[in-house]
Design an enzyme around this catalytic site. Structure first.
Site, PDB file in Angstrom:
ATOM      1  N   ASP A  17      -7.940   3.187   1.447  1.00 33.23           N
ATOM      2  CA  ASP A  17      -8.076   1.847   1.041  1.00 33.23           C
ATOM      3  C   ASP A  17      -9.566   1.393   1.008  1.00 33.23           C
ATOM      4  OD1 ASP A  17      -5.757   1.278   0.243  1.00 33.23           O
ATOM      5  OD2 ASP A  17      -4.714   1.198   2.420  1.00 33.23           O
TER       6      ASP A  17
ATOM      7  N   TYR B 299      -5.983  -0.808  11.767  1.00 30.85           N
ATOM      8  CA  TYR B 299      -5.993  -1.829  10.465  1.00 30.85           C
ATOM      9  C   TYR B 299      -5.270  -3.055  11.019  1.00 30.85           C
ATOM     10  CZ  TYR B 299      -7.665   1.592   6.965  1.00 30.85           C
ATOM     11  OH  TYR B 299      -8.290   2.399   6.475  1.00 30.85           O
TER      12      TYR B 299
END
Length: 275
Positions: free
Chosen positions: A81, A141
């Site tokens: 990502d 995250y």
């Protein structure tokens, strides 16, 4: 501004190459770790630091310009990502031909990184066998959603704006279905290059913070888009469209089309990489 923490470990390579440093050939190498805060994009092979309105400069070129030496190699601690996401604790290292004073490296990097939104915060020596990616034991995250009617102004581009209230408690309950060791094919991007869809998710918490919903995930590693796909799925729960049972069914289906949409990248932050 949303920031990305990038830790650079700068070291001289030994074994494959020998370099003359201080009159000694092939002396023991040193690693330097420098933490950078900025908006980051990466090409998957070498870290790429970019401003919103300009093309990026590779980490090799930035460090080389800062210290006037050839950079042998560059690695970063996370390859999942990377497109347009933010971070507070990205980790990377690059191999250099000789050792340098950590404070001089920090200051030189800061000068050469201008005008990009990057700042070298600190620098320290790391072990010779340190590798930003393969030495990592845990990654954390954060995904941010702003669930109010009015659009975010100061946080524009740094949160996912959802113009209606979400049920954070329901989202948290459904998130617990995903914690543990599972086949996460339903939450995996089609372009994911991981050898296996099986991952162990150590933590997936959802909490309200004023007009925001914070989703925090921790694992040793993640699949490509896994966090964003989980966030998109949990949003459906927060809207009352899905139940925890629906999330469990999506997980069991092992089919990307069975889960929710991919959340946009602007809400995603790499918070930490643990070693």
């Amino acid at each position: 501004e949303a920031v990305i923490g990038v830790v650079l470990a700068l070291m001289r390579r030994r074994g494959q190459q020998e370099h003359v440093a201080g009159g000694i050939v092939g002396e023991a190498p040193q690693q330097l770790v420098a933490q950078l805060d900025a908006v980051l994009r990466a090409d998957g092979a070498a870290m790429r630091l970019v401003d919103d309105d300009q093309l990026g400069t590779g980490a090799h070129e930035i460090v080389a310009a800062a210290i006037g030496l050839d950079v042998v190699e560059a690695h970063h601690g996370d390859v999942v990502d990377l497109e347009e996401r933010h971070a507070l604790g990205q980790v990377a290292h690059v191999d250099l031909e000789r050792a340098w004073d950590p404070l001089k490296i920090r200051d030189a990097l800061n000068w050469h990184l201008q005008p990009a939104r990057v700042a070298c915060v600190s620098a320290e020596v790391a072990p010779p066998d340190f590798h930003a990616r393969f030495s990592a034991l845990k990654r954390g995250y954060l995904y941010r959603l702003c669930d109010r009617r009015a659009r975010p102004v100061l946080d524009s581009g740094r949160v996912w704006h959802v113009p209606h209230r979400l049920a954070a408690d329901a989202m948290h309950a459904a998130a617990q279905v995903l914690v543990g060791h599972h086949d996460f094919t339903s939450f995996r991007a089609s372009e994911c290059q991981a050898k296996s869809p099986e991952k162990t998710l150590d933590r997936l918490d959802v909490r309200r913070a004023g007009d925001e919903i914070e989703i925090r995930a921790e694992a040793r590693s993640f699949l490509h888009h896994q966090v964003r796909n989980m966030a998109g799925t949990l949003k459906l729960v927060g809207e009352g469209k899905w139940s925890p049972r629906d999330v469990a069914d999506a997980l069991a289906a092992r089919d990307r089309s069975a889960a929710g949409p991919t959340a946009p990248p602007e809400g995603l932050y790499l918070v930490s990489v643990g070693y």
